[in-house]
Structures are given as structure tokens and as C-alpha cells.
Design an enzyme around this catalytic site. Structure first.
Site, mmCIF file in Angstrom:
data_model
loop_
_atom_site.group_PDB
_atom_site.id
_atom_site.type_symbol
_atom_site.label_atom_id
_atom_site.label_comp_id
_atom_site.label_asym_id
_atom_site.label_seq_id
_atom_site.Cartn_x
_atom_site.Cartn_y
_atom_site.Cartn_z
ATOM 1 N N ARG A 1 44.248 34.935 30.514
ATOM 2 C CA ARG A 1 43.036 34.328 31.049
ATOM 3 C C ARG A 1 42.432 35.296 32.067
ATOM 4 O O ARG A 1 43.060 36.273 32.444
ATOM 5 C CB ARG A 1 43.317 32.980 31.711
ATOM 6 C CG ARG A 1 44.105 33.087 33.000
ATOM 7 C CD ARG A 1 44.412 31.732 33.601
ATOM 8 N NE ARG A 1 43.236 31.058 34.130
ATOM 9 C CZ ARG A 1 42.810 31.191 35.388
ATOM 10 N NH1 ARG A 1 43.450 31.961 36.246
ATOM 11 N NH2 ARG A 1 41.737 30.546 35.805
ATOM 12 N N ASN B 1 40.551 35.821 35.950
ATOM 13 C CA ASN B 1 40.128 35.302 37.244
ATOM 14 C C ASN B 1 39.267 36.399 37.868
ATOM 15 O O ASN B 1 39.236 37.524 37.363
ATOM 16 C CB ASN B 1 41.340 34.967 38.111
ATOM 17 C CG ASN B 1 40.959 34.073 39.271
ATOM 18 O OD1 ASN B 1 39.835 33.565 39.360
ATOM 19 N ND2 ASN B 1 41.887 33.882 40.180
#
Lengths: 357, 205
Positions: free
Chosen positions: A232, A234
Site C-alpha cells: 500500500r 502512505n
């Protein structure tokens, strides 16, 4: 400080640059286009947004398991300096040594497979020979025998790998951050967080608890299987290409946040993207968490018109709690003013890739 | 005086509940200040306090606010009773006693967060599960805070911001708690604007 490796090979690819002092870090034009721009639409809110970490588009940061880019050697020199200044940035509780060996194996096998011109691994039973040509390392050791390495296994291999790492032990239905190395962290402390459970170390994050983000993400990660890593994004903002934005040294780098002007903002203000990947480890059953940091200045990002339009809209419209947590609320108006000149109001295409040339 | 109310602000904050008597081979009871009341309240809940006390080792020190209920606890007649002047003076004895404590021991911690946190850390280092440890927060709410910059721990912090007792930086108390360190995190408040320190307010008493 003396280095225990000898950089110099392949210096037509690996850049000689600094992440401190004179800040000579830059992205080449090629590297800008492979920058992992994290916004797939014109606004931003938290999401778990996990996807399988499988080989992605050729040339992108997703192509290989552990991306090695033009900043590799310079980042490893910077890491060695940070660790010499503060050894508390790398810690491993005693029961995490096996997980460290798991990580060492994963990285060595991946890099030798994905970048054979730079790395090779020869195995003869537990006698292993590891060659890291960009860093000038040729080292034979015995797998699972700590006495044959100059550092613990996690520290040994992460001194040769871009990205911060934490190792999570699984017990009592949750994950425990029981080992970690951080020299390119976005304002969190290994020394303070080591030994914490999943919900404890995420405690300071605003909004996400109430949204159920951490409960869902934990449930997801406890089911993570060996051989099926996930990833993912960030992101946050950093003034200057400073990798080591540690809370420990905040009094040193904090004042740079007041140094922005409309004239220097494009060069000094950097979008800081974390490509986070998670791997279940085979022997220890621990989970390795790789937090890989990519930095690009606003000037560099503006060379991609789609990203220029979108970054303006995201920064302008972000929830103030998130701008505060990410540490750029004081500079948000200046950033929006600067970015607005690059937003002609045209629609942007879905997804994060730059437009095809 | 009852259980000190704690706002459920953050996820890393320890959870405190009233102590309950439990069956066990050894009862290690560690308290400071008003924590003595939590101990006597717990004993009042069992019909056979005498049996629990006959296998109890009770350690106590006065609280940071000066509350000293030594004589009340001494009078309970535990198998062993020890009174220390401060928490740091209490901990070496606790660590020695833990060497001989076997599975099936029960741990009762009562008083300030500093006492509960440091005793819990010592117990967990010996490998006892968290489920064997009960904690009840009573009395002073002053905090034990680690400076994230110099790593020194300042005890009994009452104001926010406060000055680190080791490096002298002005720190604000972040709502972030480490059980390993038994401490909250202190972060420099004027890092971005050196010298711009807001006036201290008493947040913990």
C-alpha cells in the site's frame, strides 16, 4: 565515520548525492517518471488500500520485489551515518533473531534473482556467499549462525537495503513490533515503539481508529500468507530531501519548516511517499514490514502535468486533521498558492500513472 | 477515593480496572500512595482475606503527592510486608522476588501510573502473561515521560509543556504510551519556532 563497505561500482547509474548538509539529492528525468505518485484521484482520505505485491509495470517501482534505484548507494551511506550517530535506531528484542534471518533470506534471494548484475547468492548447505557489487561486499557466512555476521541478521541485510523495516511477532491475536530499523522514518521512534502492539503503535494517528481502519487492516494482516505479500502507499511532506525525519532529531530539522518562500518552495518542498510492503516470513511466522521512502521535489513533480494538477487539488482540499498529523498545516497555504499556478483546471485521468508521452 | 477516572483518549493508554481477588499460590501486591485503598477494597471483596494475606507479599511506597498509608497496610498482616521510600527503591526487591515467583502467581498493582507501569514492565520481563497482572490507578495523575530527543525520563510530570530534567528542552506530553518504558512520550514543543514556548498549564495532579 568510516564505511564498512566500498561503493564506487556502477557509478554511471548510482548517483553520488547527499540527504543532509548541502542536500544534493535529485531525481533524474527517468526517475521522476517512475516516481510512485500516490494519488489515484483528485482528493485524499485514509483507506486500507492493500493490493497484492506482485510484479508490476516494467520500469515502475513495482517491477521487482525490492526496488533498487539510482539512490541506492547514497541512501546506504546516509543510513550508516544515522546509525553511527544513534545506534538506538536499530533494535531487535531477543526472540526476533529468527525473523531477522527470514528477512535476510527473503531479501538476498529476491535481489539475486531480480538484479543478477548487482547481487549474487551462492548456497552450499548453510554456507552462503553473498556478493553485493554496488556496495563492494563479498561475504561468506553460515546461515542461522549469528557469530558469522558483523551485525544481527536484520541489521546486516537492512544496512544494504533501501527502506525502513519492522518485524512483527504474532501472538495474543495481534501483532507486536518487536524489532525494527528506521533511518528514513516520517516522525516515529523505533526506540519508543519497540515492543508495542498494533493498536498501541498506531495510537497517535487521527481519524483512522474511529473509521475502523486499524481493526480492518489488522484482521487482513493476520491472514497474510507466506509467498503472497501485499503493498500500500502512505505519504507526507518534507522540507529538503531529508530522509531521516526522526522525532529524535526534530529540534534540528523542525526549524527548516519555516524556511519556505514562494521562490524556493519548488526546490525545497518534497512529496514523501512510502511504498509499504508486507511479507509473512516462513520460519518465524513473523510479518516483515518494509517502509520504502521516495522523495520528489515539487519542481520535479510539476514536469508531469497530470500530477501538477492533482497535487494542487489534494493539498488544497485535505482534511485539516490530516494536514496537522502529516506536519504541513503551517505551510499548506503557501503550498496551495505555489501549486495553483500549475493547475489549469482541466480534468485528470483516473489512476496514478503519468500520461503516456 | 475511588478508581481515578481516565478519559479514554488513546489506544496505547493502559486500561485500569478495580482489583479483584483471584486464586493463586503467591499474591504479589505492589502499591503506592492512594493505591493502599485499592488493596483494602480488594481484600474486602473476599470472604477469606486471611488466606490470601497468608500467601501475600505486600510492597508499598508513599505517593508522589506525599500520601503515606504505610501503617494501614502493615496492619493487614501479610506474610511479608515491605515499605520503600520511593518507587526506584522498591523495584530492586520486586525484581529479586520475581526470580522465585512461579506460574500461578497473581500480581496486583495499585496507585500511580508510574508505579503500575514500572512494576508491570519488571513482571513482563520475567515472562509472566499480561493476564496475571491486574492494575488499578488511584491517586495522583502525574506522568512519567520519556524525552524522545535525549531519552531521559522525567518523573512526576504535572504540567504541559514541561522542561526535560535531563536535556532541558521544553516538551509537550504526547498521548502515546510505551509499556516497555512505562512512560509517555515527550516531544520538543518549540522545535519549529525556537523560544516560542506557550505557558505551562497543570494537566496532571
Amino acid at each position: 565515520m568510516s564505511l564498512d563497505f566500498k561503493p564506487g561500482a556502477f557509478n554511471d547509474f548510482f548517483r553520488e548525492e547527499t540527504f543532509r548538509g548541502d542536500f544534493t539529492y535529485r531525481n533524474s528525468p527517468h526517475n521522476i517518471r517512475r516516481f510512485p505518485f500516490p494519488f489515484d484521484r483528485d482528493d485524499y482520505m485514509y483507506a486500507v488500500n492493500m493490493e497484492p505485491h506482485v510484479p508490476g509495470r516494467i520500469g515502475s517501482v513495482f517491477e521487482k520485489t525490492f526496488d533498487v534505484d539510482e539512490h541506492y548507494v547514497a541512501e546506504m551511506i546516509d543510513r550508516a551515518k544515522v546509525l553511527a550517530d544513534d545506534p538506538l535506531r536499530c533494535q531487535s528484542l531477543p526472540h526476533m533473531t529468527l525473523a531477522g534471518w527470514d528477512l535476510l533470506e527473503l531479501i538476498m534471494e529476491s535481489k539475486a534473482r531480480d538484479y543478477p548484475e548487482w547481487f549474487s547468492l551462492e548456497k552450499n548447505g548453510n554456507r552462503w556467499r553473498w556478493i553485493n557489487r554496488p556496495l563492494g561486499i563479498d561475504h561468506s557466512f553460515t546461515f542461522l549462525d549469528e557469530a558469522t555476521l558483523p551485525y544481527g541478521p536484520m541489521e546486516y541485510i537492512t544496512r544494504q537495503t533501501q527502506g525502513d523495516f519492522t518485524l512483527q511477532d504474532e501472538r495474543e491475536g495481534t501483532l507486536w513490533m518487536d524489532a525494527g530499523i528506521a533511518t528514513s522514518q516520517a516522525d516515529w521512534s523505533v526506540d519508543f515503539d519497540i515492543g508495542m502492539s498494533w493498536h498501541e503503535w498506531h495510537a497517535p494517528v487521527p481519524l483512522a481508529h474511529e473509521m475502523g481502519i486499524f481493526d480492518r487492516a489488522l484482521k487482513f494482516l493476520l491472514k497474510l500468507q507466506h509467498g503472497a505479500p501485499v503493498r500500500r502507499f502512505n505519504w507526507t511532506m518534507t522540507v529538503n530531501p531529508l530522509l531521516d525525519t526522526a522525532p529524535e532529531t526534530y529540534p534540528k530539522w523542525g526549524p527548516t519548516k519555516t524556511s519556505l518562500t514562494q521562490e524556493n518552495l519548488g526546490q525545497k518542498q518534497h512529496l514523501r511517499v512510502e511504498l509499504q510492503t508486507l511479507y509473512r516470513l516462513p520460519r518465524s511466522n513473523a510479518i516483515a514490514f518494509d517502509i520504502r521512502c521516495y522523495l520528489a521535489s515539487f519542481d520535479e513533480l510539476m514536469t508531469v502535468p497530470k500530477w501538477a494538477r492533482r497535487l494542487h487539488r489534494v493539498v488544497r482540499d485535505i482534511h485539516p486533521d490530516l494536514a496537522t498529523y502529516k506536519g504541513f498545516i503551517r505551510n499548506q497555504p503557501a503550498m496551495v498558492e505555489w501549486l495553483s499556478k500549475y493547475d489549469d483546471g482541466k480534468p485528470t485521468s483516473p489512476g496514478w500513472w503519468p500520461e503516456e508521452a | 477515593m475511588t478508581l481515578t477516572p481516565v478519559e479514554p483518549t488513546i489506544k496505547s493508554r493502559p486500561v485500569y480496572a478495580p482489583l479483584e481477588p483471584r486464586p493463586g499460590h503467591l499474591h504479589l501486591i505492589i502499591a503506592d500512595g492512594e493505591g493502599a485503598d485499592a488493596v483494602t477494597d480488594m481484600l474486602a471483596k473476599t470472604s477469606d482475606a486471611g488466606q490470601l494475606l497468608a500467601s501475600a507479599h505486600l510492597m508499598y511506597c508513599p505517593g508522589p503527592n506525599g500520601t503515606d498509608l504505610t501503617e494501614r497496610l502493615r496492619a493487614l498482616g501479610a506474610l511479608q510486608f515491605f515499605r520503600a521510600p520511593t518507587i526506584p527503591a522498591l523495584l530492586p526487591r520486586l525484581k529479586r522476588v520475581l526470580v522465585d515467583a512461579h506460574m500461578g502467581s497473581q500480581f496486583y498493582l495499585a496507585g500511580t501510573e508510574g508505579l503500575c507501569g514500572q512494576a508491570e514492565t519488571a513482571i513482563m520481563q520475567t515472562g509472566f502473561p499480561a493476564s496475571a497482572i491486574q492494575k488499578e490507578h488511584r491517586g495522583s495523575t502525574v506522568r512519567r515521560v520519556q524525552c524522545v530527543h535525549c531519552k531521559g525520563i522525567t518523573e512526576n510530570v504535572a504540567t504541559d509543556p514541561f522542561q526535560c530534567s535531563h536535556c532541558g528542552l521544553s516538551l509537550f506530553v504526547r498521548d502515546h504510551y510505551s509499556r516497555r518504558l512505562a512512560a509517555f512520550q515527550g516531544v520538543n514543543i518549540d522545535a519549529e519556532d525556537p523560544g516560542d514556548v506557550p505557558p505551562s498549564v497543570v494537566r496532571f495532579k
